[in-house]
Motif scaffolding. Structure first.
Motif, PDB file in Angstrom:
ATOM      1  N   ARG A 237      15.160  37.745  10.472  1.00 19.83           N
ATOM      2  CA  ARG A 237      14.052  38.534   9.925  1.00 19.83           C
ATOM      3  C   ARG A 237      13.763  39.760  10.776  1.00 19.83           C
ATOM      4  O   ARG A 237      13.342  40.798  10.294  1.00 19.83           O
ATOM      5  N   ARG A 238      13.974  39.619  12.066  1.00 17.87           N
ATOM      6  CA  ARG A 238      13.715  40.756  12.947  1.00 17.87           C
ATOM      7  C   ARG A 238      14.671  41.904  12.629  1.00 17.87           C
ATOM      8  O   ARG A 238      14.304  43.076  12.705  1.00 17.87           O
ATOM      9  N   ASP A 239      15.964  41.543  12.240  1.00 17.50           N
ATOM     10  CA  ASP A 239      16.940  42.580  11.934  1.00 17.50           C
ATOM     11  C   ASP A 239      16.647  43.266  10.606  1.00 17.50           C
ATOM     12  O   ASP A 239      17.188  44.340  10.334  1.00 17.50           O
ATOM     13  N   LYS A 240      15.825  42.636   9.749  1.00 22.01           N
ATOM     14  CA  LYS A 240      15.536  43.201   8.438  1.00 22.01           C
ATOM     15  C   LYS A 240      14.241  44.002   8.414  1.00 22.01           C
ATOM     16  O   LYS A 240      13.742  44.351   7.356  1.00 22.01           O
ATOM     17  N   ARG A 241      13.697  44.250   9.553  1.00 19.99           N
ATOM     18  CA  ARG A 241      12.495  45.080   9.572  1.00 19.99           C
ATOM     19  C   ARG A 241      12.848  46.519   9.235  1.00 19.99           C
ATOM     20  O   ARG A 241      13.985  46.954   9.387  1.00 19.99           O
ATOM     21  N   SER A 242      11.863  47.297   8.797  1.00 18.13           N
ATOM     22  CA  SER A 242      12.106  48.657   8.308  1.00 18.13           C
ATOM     23  C   SER A 242      12.003  49.694   9.409  1.00 18.13           C
ATOM     24  O   SER A 242      11.697  50.846   9.145  1.00 18.13           O
ATOM     25  N   SER A 243      12.230  49.290  10.637  1.00 14.98           N
ATOM     26  CA  SER A 243      12.248  50.282  11.698  1.00 14.98           C
ATOM     27  C   SER A 243      13.534  51.077  11.617  1.00 14.98           C
ATOM     28  O   SER A 243      14.532  50.630  11.058  1.00 14.98           O
ATOM     29  N   VAL A 244      13.537  52.275  12.216  1.00 18.82           N
ATOM     30  CA  VAL A 244      14.683  53.168  12.083  1.00 18.82           C
ATOM     31  C   VAL A 244      15.910  52.588  12.767  1.00 18.82           C
ATOM     32  O   VAL A 244      17.015  52.561  12.198  1.00 18.82           O
ATOM     33  N   ALA A 245      15.735  52.076  13.969  1.00 17.52           N
ATOM     34  CA  ALA A 245      16.882  51.553  14.710  1.00 17.52           C
ATOM     35  C   ALA A 245      17.477  50.336  14.012  1.00 17.52           C
ATOM     36  O   ALA A 245      18.706  50.245  13.812  1.00 17.52           O
ATOM     37  N   ASP A 246      16.637  49.373  13.620  1.00 19.25           N
ATOM     38  CA  ASP A 246      17.133  48.165  12.966  1.00 19.25           C
ATOM     39  C   ASP A 246      17.723  48.483  11.605  1.00 19.25           C
ATOM     40  O   ASP A 246      18.710  47.876  11.187  1.00 19.25           O
ATOM     41  N   ARG A 247      17.134  49.433  10.898  1.00 19.62           N
ATOM     42  CA  ARG A 247      17.663  49.773   9.579  1.00 19.62           C
ATOM     43  C   ARG A 247      19.032  50.439   9.695  1.00 19.62           C
ATOM     44  O   ARG A 247      19.937  50.160   8.908  1.00 19.62           O
ATOM     45  N   THR A 248      19.214  51.272  10.693  1.00 22.56           N
ATOM     46  CA  THR A 248      20.517  51.901  10.899  1.00 22.56           C
ATOM     47  C   THR A 248      21.575  50.860  11.251  1.00 22.56           C
ATOM     48  O   THR A 248      22.711  50.898  10.752  1.00 22.56           O
ATOM     49  N   ALA A 249      21.195  49.926  12.101  1.00 20.77           N
ATOM     50  CA  ALA A 249      22.135  48.852  12.453  1.00 20.77           C
ATOM     51  C   ALA A 249      22.469  47.987  11.246  1.00 20.77           C
ATOM     52  O   ALA A 249      23.629  47.565  11.055  1.00 20.77           O
ATOM     53  N   LEU A 250      21.472  47.709  10.407  1.00 20.42           N
ATOM     54  CA  LEU A 250      21.701  46.904   9.211  1.00 20.42           C
ATOM     55  C   LEU A 250      22.647  47.610   8.255  1.00 20.42           C
ATOM     56  O   LEU A 250      23.582  47.001   7.716  1.00 20.42           O
ATOM     57  N   SER A 252      24.870  49.891   8.975  1.00 15.29           N
ATOM     58  CA  SER A 252      26.208  49.939   9.557  1.00 15.29           C
ATOM     59  C   SER A 252      26.935  48.604   9.384  1.00 15.29           C
ATOM     60  O   SER A 252      28.132  48.557   9.034  1.00 15.29           O
ATOM     61  N   SER A 253      26.246  47.483   9.584  1.00 17.66           N
ATOM     62  CA  SER A 253      26.858  46.165   9.416  1.00 17.66           C
ATOM     63  C   SER A 253      27.207  45.909   7.951  1.00 17.66           C
ATOM     64  O   SER A 253      28.246  45.292   7.652  1.00 17.66           O
ATOM     65  N   GLN A 254      26.370  46.420   7.038  1.00 23.99           N
ATOM     66  CA  GLN A 254      26.674  46.262   5.616  1.00 23.99           C
ATOM     67  C   GLN A 254      27.955  47.006   5.245  1.00 23.99           C
ATOM     68  O   GLN A 254      28.801  46.489   4.512  1.00 23.99           O
ATOM     69  N   MET A 255      28.115  48.234   5.727  1.00 21.92           N
ATOM     70  CA  MET A 255      29.308  49.007   5.405  1.00 21.92           C
ATOM     71  C   MET A 255      30.565  48.376   6.021  1.00 21.92           C
ATOM     72  O   MET A 255      31.633  48.342   5.393  1.00 21.92           O
ATOM     73  N   GLN A 256      30.426  47.841   7.230  1.00 20.27           N
ATOM     74  CA  GLN A 256      31.574  47.182   7.847  1.00 20.27           C
ATOM     75  C   GLN A 256      31.975  45.940   7.045  1.00 20.27           C
ATOM     76  O   GLN A 256      33.169  45.666   6.846  1.00 20.27           O
ATOM     77  N   ALA A 257      30.984  45.171   6.578  1.00 15.24           N
ATOM     78  CA  ALA A 257      31.281  43.995   5.749  1.00 15.24           C
ATOM     79  C   ALA A 257      31.915  44.404   4.429  1.00 15.24           C
ATOM     80  O   ALA A 257      32.812  43.719   3.905  1.00 15.24           O
ATOM     81  N   LEU A 258      31.461  45.564   3.879  1.00 13.44           N
ATOM     82  CA  LEU A 258      32.043  46.053   2.625  1.00 13.44           C
ATOM     83  C   LEU A 258      33.506  46.442   2.828  1.00 13.44           C
ATOM     84  O   LEU A 258      34.377  46.101   2.004  1.00 13.44           O
ATOM     85  N   TYR A 259      33.808  47.140   3.903  1.00 14.23           N
ATOM     86  CA  TYR A 259      35.191  47.517   4.171  1.00 14.23           C
ATOM     87  C   TYR A 259      36.080  46.284   4.377  1.00 14.23           C
ATOM     88  O   TYR A 259      37.275  46.282   4.005  1.00 14.23           O
ATOM     89  N   LYS A 260      35.499  45.237   4.965  1.00 15.35           N
ATOM     90  CA  LYS A 260      36.275  44.034   5.271  1.00 15.35           C
ATOM     91  C   LYS A 260      36.567  43.218   4.019  1.00 15.35           C
ATOM     92  O   LYS A 260      37.662  42.648   3.875  1.00 15.35           O
ATOM     93  N   ASN A 261      35.598  43.176   3.096  1.00 16.21           N
ATOM     94  CA  ASN A 261      35.723  42.304   1.937  1.00 16.21           C
ATOM     95  C   ASN A 261      36.285  43.014   0.711  1.00 16.21           C
ATOM     96  O   ASN A 261      36.794  42.342  -0.194  1.00 16.21           O
TER      97      ASN A 261
END
Length: 687
Positions: A237-250, A252-261
């Motif tokens: 839940r902490r990673d899904k907060r709408s802060s700028v840093a956490d949102r950017t990390a989220l 980036s991880s989504q795009m990496q998962a998309l490229y992988k799958n």
């Protein structure tokens, strides 16, 4: 006896003393109680005094006359009285007398007018403003009519009145122009301020709408699932907060998962800042456009700017089975990808099937896009799957957001162009500063610190407007003070070179106009020490001391030339030399005296040099005039002594040029550029 005497006839006297009194049958007097009847002729109480009547012929006739007298009423209406008639006659119209009274109106003799007995008769023609305002006025005809009988003095007075009227109209027009310019500048400032406030309000409303839409979407929609549970896995839940840093990390991880799958997805969607997955719409079935039959299974991914469609394919079994035994049987391969602004999503609504009673395309959508404007139909695997409604809603939201961003970028570009056009239209000289003009689009929102407050460049423009008004109204002191303030402001912006160049350019342009105005005033009033000192002080504050010195000395040189040309040679050489030498040395003395009072001491050497040049010019004139005289003669010595005597005036200002006067008189005469014109004619007259 008294009663009988009171009843006798009204006429009594010495003519009829012997006649016996006759009684009157009616009353003679009507008196108030307590009053006694007079002894003279009777007077009616309510009427005027009666005239004497002739003596009665008989008692009956006398009684009849008395009755008639007392029965007369003086307030009776006449028999021929007409009550419908106008009680007062109608007055004549006064319009015919207005023009005559206007023409006959003249000031009294005590106020400059001419009396009728003074021989003037009538006044001269007057300037009628109403006639001059007539657009159909013929000037030649009007002047010929009004001045046909005027005298020379009256024509001059009429001309003077016209000139005064013209001067007053010009002054009024100039004041109106200044007032209109001031009002226009104020209105422009208010309009610009209102425009900025409306722009800020629009941005705030757009922000509010975006935040409200995001909150509503977050509360109503289901959290998007990962690619087979892998994208959302491991995210706390902490990673899904709408802060700028956490949102950017989220993201980036989504795009990496998309490229992988999704195989080949990176070719369509390179990783850029801000790009992220909005919704994984799950499995869909691609239908044939003509028969609506199922072709293959697809999976749709919605990103913030693209729509990606991937096809499900089986993995090959001819490879090493041990390596793929733990992995999934199918894989995802990127098939098509569209930009959201280049595509269109249509909710399909086809005819219902009579056998099943269900609409075949109720759960289908059509995607149109691409360079060839192709169309593809996709249907959800499960009937009435909520992913369809969520996908359509998210696509519409993202399209609207993209359009809003494009509009904002377009407005920013237009604003930059508008800023460039604004500054270039106000100062055409900026067109010659190409580098500075190109950077104006980047400094439109630049802030500078002024007296502890943050101001933008539009504030600088308002200061320039005030400076232009001061220069136009010839308000020198406020204009000089404002230029000094802006120059100090530009000097303090050492870390902001662009703003410093911008302010310096505008101030220098206004300063040049103001210096030209002050120099013109200095030249016209160079003979007034107080005004000269003030003008020199202004020019010194603006940094133009040399310009002030040159203009002042040139004006004094022109004065010497003008005064020397007024000295006319009439055959008397002594008189002419006396006049010329007095003009030269008197003007030099006054110039040095004023220069010492108005200019700083370090500039005094320039004034001494100027005085030396003027003495040399005088020596050239003296040599020409004495060229016909023998050296050492009485006339020659007399003229030389006169010139040296006048040169002694310079000792009052600390200069001693007596030794320079008359030096090298017999040397070769070189025509001086400052010598007054007409000297050649004088020498010819002497010859």
């Amino acid at each position: 006896m008294s009663e009988e005497r009171s009843k006798i006839s009204l006429r009594s006297g010495g003519k009829r003393k012997n006649r016996a009194p006759i009684k009157i049958s009616g009353p003679i007097l009507q008196e108030d109680a307590g009053q006694r009847a007079p002894s003279g002729p009777s007077i009616a109480a309510d009427g005027p005094r009666p005239r004497p009547r002739p003596p009665p012929q008989s008692s009956a006739k006398t009684s009849d006359l008395v009755k008639r007298r007392y029965s007369t009423r003086f307030n009776n209406i006449p028999a021929d009285f007409d009550p419908t008639a106008n009680p007062v006659p109608a007055l004549p119209s006064l319009e015919q007398y207005t023009q005559a009274q206007t023409q006959d109106r003249r000031p009294p003799p005590s106020r400059g007018g001419r009396s009728e007995s003074g021989g003037g008769g009538t006044t001269g023609p007057r300037v009628d403003v109403r006639v001059l305002r007539d657009p159909g006025l013929a000037p030649e005809q009007y002047v010929a009519e009004i001045l046909s009988e005027a005298t020379e003095d009256e024509i001059r007075e009429y001309e003077s009145a016209l000139r005064k009227l013209k001067s007053r109209a010009s002054t009024d027009l100039q004041q109106n122009v200044y007032q209109n310019r001031t009002q226009f500048i104020k209105i422009s400032k208010e309009a610009e301020k209102l425009k900025g406030e409306m722009r800020t309000l629009r941005n705030l409303m757009a922000e509010l709408k975006a935040n409200t839409t995001a909150l509503r979407s977050a509360s109503n929609s289901v959290e998007p699932t990962g690619f087979g549970g892998q994208i959302g896995a491991g995210m706390s839940r902490r990673d899904k907060r709408s802060s700028v840093a956490d949102r950017t990390a989220l993201w980036s991880s989504q795009m990496q998962a998309l490229y992988k799958n999704v195989e080949g997805s990176q070719k369509f969607l390179p990783n850029t800042a801000g790009r992220h997955v909005v919704q994984n719409a799950g499995p869909w079935i691609e239908l044939d456009n003509a028969t609506y039959r199922s072709r293959r299974v697809m999976q749709i991914f919605l990103l913030n700017d693209h729509l990606l469609v991937a096809a499900r394919k089986k993995r090959k079994t001819d490879g090493p089975a041990a390596a793929d035994s733990r992995g999934p049987i199918t894989k995802l391969v990127a098939d098509r990808c569209w930009h959201l602004l280049d595509m269109e999503v249509v909710d399909m609504a086809g005819p219902s099937d009579s056998s099943s009673g269900r609409n075949k395309l109720a759960d289908a959508i059509m995607v149109r896009g691409g360079g060839q404007n192709e169309s593809f139909i996709y249907r959800t695997e499960k009937p009435e799957d909520p992913e369809k409604a969520a996908l359509i809603l998210n696509i519409r939201k993202r399209v609207e957001e993209l359009r809003r961003n494009v509009q904002s970028e377009r407005e920013a570009t237009n604003k930059a162009k508008e800023t460039i056009n604004y500054f270039a239209s106000r100062d055409p000289g900026l067109l010659q500063k190409a580098e500075l003009l190109e950077t104006l689009s980047d400094i439109k929102d630049m802030l500078i610190e002024v007296d502890g407050k943050q101001q933008n460049l539009r504030w600088v423009e308002s200061q320039m407007d005030e400076l232009d008004i001061n220069i136009a109204l010839q308000q020198i002191e406020p204009a000089v003070a404002r230029i000094e303030k802006l120059k100090g402001l530009a000097y303090g912006l050492k870390n902001n070179v662009i703003a410093q160049d911008f302010i310096s350019f505008k101030v220098d342009e206004r300063r040049a106009k103001l210096v030209t105005l002050i120099v013109r005033e200095l030249v016209s009033t160079h003979n007034q020490q107080r005004k000269t000192k003030q003008n020199v002080s202004w020019l010194a504050r603006l940094g133009f001391e040399d310009r002030a010195r040159e203009a002042y000395l040139e004006a004094r040189t022109e004065t010497i030339q003008k005064r020397s040309r007024q000295c006319i040679f009439q055959g008397n050489l002594d008189q002419y030399i006396w006049e010329i030498s007095f003009v030269y040395f008197a003007v030099i003395r006054n110039t040095v005296n004023c220069f010492q009072a108005c200019f700083p001491p370090p500039m005094m050497s320039a004034c001494v040099k100027w005085a030396k040049e003027e003495v040399d010019t005088f020596n050239a004139i003296l040599a020409r005039q004495l060229s016909g005289e023998k050296e050492g003669s009485e006339a020659w010595m007399r003229c030389l002594d006169t010139a040296k005597e006048h040169a002694s005036m310079l000792s009052e200002v600390g200069l001693d040029f007596r030794n320079l006067v008359g030096r090298n008189l017999h040397a070769t005469i070189v025509e001086s550029p400052n010598a007054p014109a007409g000297l050649g004619l004088i020498m010819e007259a002497q010859a």
